[in-house]
Design an enzyme around this catalytic site. Structure first.
Site, PDB file in Angstrom:
ATOM      1  CG  ASP A 421     -40.040   7.275 -34.006  1.00 35.69           C
ATOM      2  OD1 ASP A 421     -39.144   7.136 -33.153  1.00 35.69           O
ATOM      3  OD2 ASP A 421     -40.789   6.345 -34.353  1.00 35.69           O
ATOM      4  CD  GLU A 424     -33.313   7.072 -32.109  1.00 37.06           C
ATOM      5  OE1 GLU A 424     -33.597   6.644 -33.239  1.00 37.06           O
ATOM      6  OE2 GLU A 424     -34.140   7.552 -31.326  1.00 37.06           O
ATOM      7  CG  ASP A 575     -40.263   1.927 -29.767  1.00 40.98           C
ATOM      8  OD1 ASP A 575     -41.106   2.845 -29.725  1.00 40.98           O
ATOM      9  OD2 ASP A 575     -39.608   1.663 -30.792  1.00 40.98           O
TER      10      ASP A 575
END
Ligand SMILES: *[C@@H]1O[C@H](CO)[C@@H](O)[C@H](O)[C@H]1NC(C)=O
Ligand SMILES: *[C@@H]1O[C@H](CO)[C@@H](O)[C@H](O)[C@H]1NC(C)=O
Ligand SMILES: *[C@@H]1O[C@H](CO)[C@@H](O)[C@H](O)[C@H]1NC(C)=O
Ligand SMILES: *[C@@H]1O[C@H](CO)[C@@H](O)[C@H](O)[C@H]1NC(C)=O
Ligand SMILES: *[C@@H]1O[C@H](CO)[C@@H](O)[C@H](O)[C@H]1NC(C)=O
Ligand SMILES: *[C@@H]1O[C@H](CO)[C@@H](O)[C@H](O)[C@H]1NC(C)=O
Length: 927
Positions: A421, A424, A575
């Site tokens: 997770d 980015e 999300d």
């Protein structure tokens, strides 16, 4: 500089001015090569320097790489400009025998001002850059193609806009971003600059721009319909794919971005997660509650709650003490269940302590550094953090070591799958993050953990009796372990505030992520490689999982992706929010990832991540999720609990949906396998299977699971009806005993779809290998016999396939691939039979039959058949081993316009007609 100063006045005008005032290039020194051509492109006038400086000398390289793929590369002659590194994105080779003559594509160009066009051999122009000058500057690339009016374009993600993209005043920004709530019209977690252009009877093609810089694609219909690329760097590295069908286009994309990785069979089971399970007892309680509710739970997950103070590669010694976590994992493994946890790249900045992941990384020099040589520090869950530099060669062995130690089967957390997770990479601290320590403190990072239970844990019937309360002597589990350059980008660029601004929803390029002026270990700038970070973590993490379990196929689920990520990992769609719009958009999102981006292991958080779900939405979502490849219920800290057993209606919808999914699991696993071999999508938008039916082009609330099973979920809040489009084809209604339904190219309303039902239709012309019954785990499921369901098409025939392997091993010693056919009266199977399935086919079910067959025989022996005249279904009991070719003769059975003897054909037609009426009635709600 003129254009640049105009930027301040009017953003839109500056773009046009930038283009019109730019001189473009002229082509010279054109050389034909065996497989295409090369040419020099020289700036054709005064530099416009709209957003950087124009590069005077470019090289055009055109290569016919295969008969359906054309590579067009426009790069600087010096090869100083950054290009996506080949070891991050391995380039597809050329097939060798491709040539201008054999290709189904044609490249043409105009030399001055230079422009090019790509057409199909039949003359259809697919891409044409004439009309606007090519702009190639140090920090800005611009190229526009004209398109037909109202084009059907798909892809250019990750996004939450309609599956068929808007064509007016539309901007798609591609810059990976931590995007809570996944807002429409913004850049999200993944960078996939590829689109499919579908033109109905004129065919379909694909265009990939291999470029990892920030990109803004503009699609507009002023001055004619066009699509325009605005990139902040890199080169024009295009792959044009000829199609001509959508499925072929998808396969051709896979040939460029790489065939997706196969997954363990168990990965297709049902997963449960949440953020906020306060301790290992609560996790164990969820496992127990699923069991008690009779809902199959394949994999239990834990979010960052398990970590000590949100430090990766540690356990919270009080809430998740190692002995108890190991006991939980043992318990799961003994019950054929699996365990997964999350790992982030951000590693707590803990100098001077005994935090192994940090100390080892510093010692081995794996973390990103500032220009000064100091560690670059951002802020994520643990507070101030450092970030692995995946470009450093020592980072892979470092990551392997961390995994081998912390996730050790003998002494650590023996996870089965992995979740990565925040890659980015996410950084909570706004740019410029000059005081990460202050920022972390102000924002209470890491957050205060929940109170420790001071009493004995809640009683968990069925959970191991030896389960002990945490001992006060449990210590923080910290590792102490000894341990261990051309195309780099133009110098002199503004790597923080480039002259052209893309519409990054996070603000400036570096906001909420790594600073874009960071230079990686190998000299590449984060400015150029930002969009690669998540995919590089994916690759490294897959390798690390393999280093600890070399025999097993890994399952790694990532948030951030780039072109080609599917060759390593799957993706959850981030999300989302527990509301109906997010439930609906999940379909378009997963279709894009599976059928265009070639990341087929994909799904959204079932029942939604953020906010509080309602019972009705969670019931519907649990059924829709059963047809996501990646099927996981997950939600956020602070939201109400939403495990499937929390409401009786949701529990019932989960039991029923999982039952159907599991019975179809080998069918889907076969489709998935086929995608890993040749890129054939394992999920299909309706337009992919009915490419000439214009009514399918925009449909993104119905889809095919595999290529045979049409899923049409209820999509309105509290609704019990759904508008279903059925193309002009024969279908069979799963929820109505497989009764035939003749589609008529109309949308019909299905009524009375209760909260335990999701409409499912089998497409005629297909054969489904189902398990005859479901089971509590996928391991048990694989012990069930097969029921083969033959769904004859309009021509009376059908076919399907079944792939079998052990579902686990990276290298398979023996596999089976079996093709099934139905010619109207005979069921046959043929193929290869290496894998010992240990079970047989126990039933063959033929749908849409007009009558009881007079006899059904196999090898001359009569078989017993039953016929249901209401549903038109024949069931035949068989006992066919999955070890060799076999056939079953149904004699003169008539199905829809089947290949039945002529005497029967009148009956068949009549039947077809009567079924049309019946199905229309059915769809109108009379049944
Ligand atoms: C561009 O090419 C021309 C002609 O070959 C050459 O004279 C010139 O120096 C080149 N410019 C640059 C910046 O390389
Ligand atoms: C589309 O064109 C209109 C008219 O030129 C312009 O105002 C608008 O900004 C354009 N939209 C995009 C996304 O380029
Ligand atoms: C184009 O879209 C932008 C925002 O997406 C909007 O502000 C603008 O008014 C639109 N322009 C036109 C010409 O529709
Ligand atoms: C796309 O078009 C739809 C329908 O016109 C509109 O509602 C939506 O706002 C548009 N999305 C974007 C991102 O422009
Ligand atoms: C960074 O993001 C924050 C939060 O969205 C915003 O308030 C701020 O203006 C942004 N800063 C920059 C430099 O874009
Ligand atoms: C969800 O429900 C919880 C408990 O009732 C409440 O504290 C929380 O504020 C709710 N969240 C939202 C987004 O409404």
């Amino acid at each position: 500089m003129v254009a640049k100063s105009l930027l301040a006045l009017s953003f839109g005008a500056a773009v046009v001015l930038g283009q019109e005032s730019c001189p473009g290039y002229s082509a010279s020194n054109v050389q034909q090569t065996g497989s295409g051509l090369t040419a020099d492109l020289t700036l054709a006038g005064e530099a416009c320097n709209a957003y950087g400086t124009d590069l005077p000398n470019l090289t055009l390289t055109v290569e016919y790489q295969s008969d359906d793929r054309l590579h067009v590369l426009i790069a600087d002659q010096d090869q100083a400009v950054y290009q996506v590194p080949n070891d991050v994105f391995p380039r597809p080779g050329s097939s060798g025998d491709a040539s201008t003559n054999s290709s189904s594509l044609r490249f043409t160009y105009t030399d001055s001002p230079f422009s090019f066009a790509v057409a199909r051999a039949d003359g259809e122009t697919l891409f044409n850059t004439s009309g606007t000058p090519l702009v190639f500057e140090s920090q800005y690339l611009n190229l526009r193609t004209s398109l037909p009016e109202n084009p059907n374009l798909y892809g250019l993600g990750e996004h939450t806009d309609p599956f068929r993209l808007n064509t007016t005043n539309y901007t798609r920004t591609i810059w990976n971003r931590d995007a809570y709530g996944i807002p429409a019209g913004t850049n999200l977690y993944g960078a996939h600059p590829v689109y499919i252009d579908h033109r109905g009877a004129s065919g379909t093609h694909g265009v990939i721009l291999l470029n990892s810089n920030g990109i803004e694609v503009k699609i507009n219909d002023t001055a004619g319909q066009y699509l325009e690329y605005n990139a902040l760097g890199g080169v024009f590295d295009f792959y044009f794919l000829a199609g001509p069908s959508p499925v072929e286009t998808a396969q051709q994309i896979a040939q460029v971005v790489g065939m997706p990785a196969n997954i363990p069979f168990g990965g297709l089971g049902f997963h449960q997660c949440r953020y906020g399970y306060r301790d290992v007892y609560e996790v164990a309680g969820v496992v127990h509650n699923y069991s008690a509710a009779g809902i199959p739970l394949e994999t239990m997950w834990t979010d960052i709650d398990y970590m000590y103070s949100r430090w990766i590669m540690t356990l919270d010694p009080e809430r998740y003490p190692l002995p108890l976590v190991r006991e939980l994992v043992d318990y799961l493994h003994q019950h054929q269940q699996k365990y997964t946890v999350m790992v982030d790249p951000a590693t707590a900045y803990q100098p001077g302590g005994d935090y192994g992941a940090f100390n080892d990384g510093v010692q081995q020099d794996v973390f990103l550094k500032n220009a000064s040589g100091d560690l670059y520090v951002g802020v994520v869950w643990p507070g101030p953090t450092v970030f692995p530099d995946w470009f450093a060669p020592q980072t892979q062995p470092y990551w392997d070591d961390q995994f081998n130690s912390f996730f050790s089967a003998e002494s650590g957390v023996d996870i089965d799958y992995l979740w990565i997770d925040m890659n980015e990479a996410a950084n909570f601290c706004n740019y410029p993050c000059s005081d990460p320590f202050g920022y972390a403190e102000e924002n209470d990072l890491p957050p205060e953990p929940p109170a420790v239970r001071n009493s004995s844990p809640i009683a968990l019937p069925g959970f191991p009796p030896e389960f002990q309360p945490p001992s006060s002597s449990a210590k923080l589990r910290l590792r102490r372990q000894d341990g261990a350059g051309s195309m780099m980008g133009l110098p002199g660029r503004d790597l923080i505030d480039p002259p052209y601004s893309i519409q990054n929803a996070a603000g400036s390029l570096s906001n909420k992520t790594l600073d874009t002026d960071l230079i990686h270990y190998n000299g590449l700038a984060e400015y150029d490689t930002h969009n690669l970070y998540g995919t590089m973590m994916s690759n490294h993490s897959r390798n690390a999982m393999l280093s600890r379990r070399p025999q097993d196929r890994p399952l790694v689920i990532t948030r951030s992706t780039f072109l080609g990520a599917g060759t390593y990992v799957g993706h959850w769609l981030g999300d989302n929010i527990s509301d109906w719009p997010h439930y609906r958009i999940s379909i378009a999102q997963m279709l894009a990832f599976s059928s265009i981006f070639q990341v087929p292991m994909v799904g959204s958080d079932v029942c939604g991540f953020g906010g509080n779900v309602t019972e009705a939405l969670c019931a519907r979502w649990t059924m829709l999720g059963a047809f996501y490849p990646f099927y996981r219920n997950h939600n956020e800290l602070g939201s109400i609990s939403q495990e499937a057993y929390r409401w009786e209606s949701v529990a019932e919808s989960a039991r029923r949906a999982i039952d159907i999914r599991y019975r179809m699991l080998d069918y889907f696993y076969t489709a998935f396998y086929e995608q890993t071999v040749n890129g054939t999508p394992s999920l299909n938008p309706m337009v992919f299977l009915y490419p000439e039916d214009a009514k399918t082009f925009a449909i993104d609330l119905q889809f095919f699971f595999g290529s045979s099973v049409l899923i049409s979920p209820v999509t309105e809040e509290n609704g019990t009806s759904v508008d279903v489009y059925l193309p002009n084809d024969i279908f069979y209604d799963w929820n109505n005993g497989f009764s035939p339904v003749q589609g008529s190219g109309q949308t019909v309303s299905l009524e009375d779809v209760d909260f335990k039902t999701i409409p499912i239709h089998i497409r005629g012309g297909t054969i489904l290998p189902l398990r005859s019954q479901s089971a509590n785990t996928t391991t048990e499921l694989r012990k069930q016999s097969f029921q083969i369901v033959v769904a004859p098409g309009q021509d009376g025939t059908a076919n399907g396939s079944l792939y079998l392997d052990d579902g686990l091993s990276l290298e398979q010693a023996a596999t089976s691939y079996i093709s099934f056919t139905w010619d109207g009266s005979m069921f046959s199977m043929s193929g290869t039979y290496g894998y010992e399935a240990g079970v047989n086919i126990s039933t063959i079910t033929v749908l849409g039959a007009s009558s009881q067959p007079q006899s059904v025989t196999s090898n001359g022996a009569d078989l017993s058949a039953t016929y249901n005249s209401t549903t038109k279904v024949i069931d035949v009991e068989v006992n066919i081993a999955l070890t060799g070719d076999a056939s079953v003769n149904f004699g003169q059975v008539a199905t829809f316009r089947g290949a039945a003897p002529s005497a029967a054909s009148t009956n068949v037609l009549l039947l077809a007609l009567s079924v049309v009426t019946a199905s229309a009635m059915c769809l109108l709600g009379s049944w």
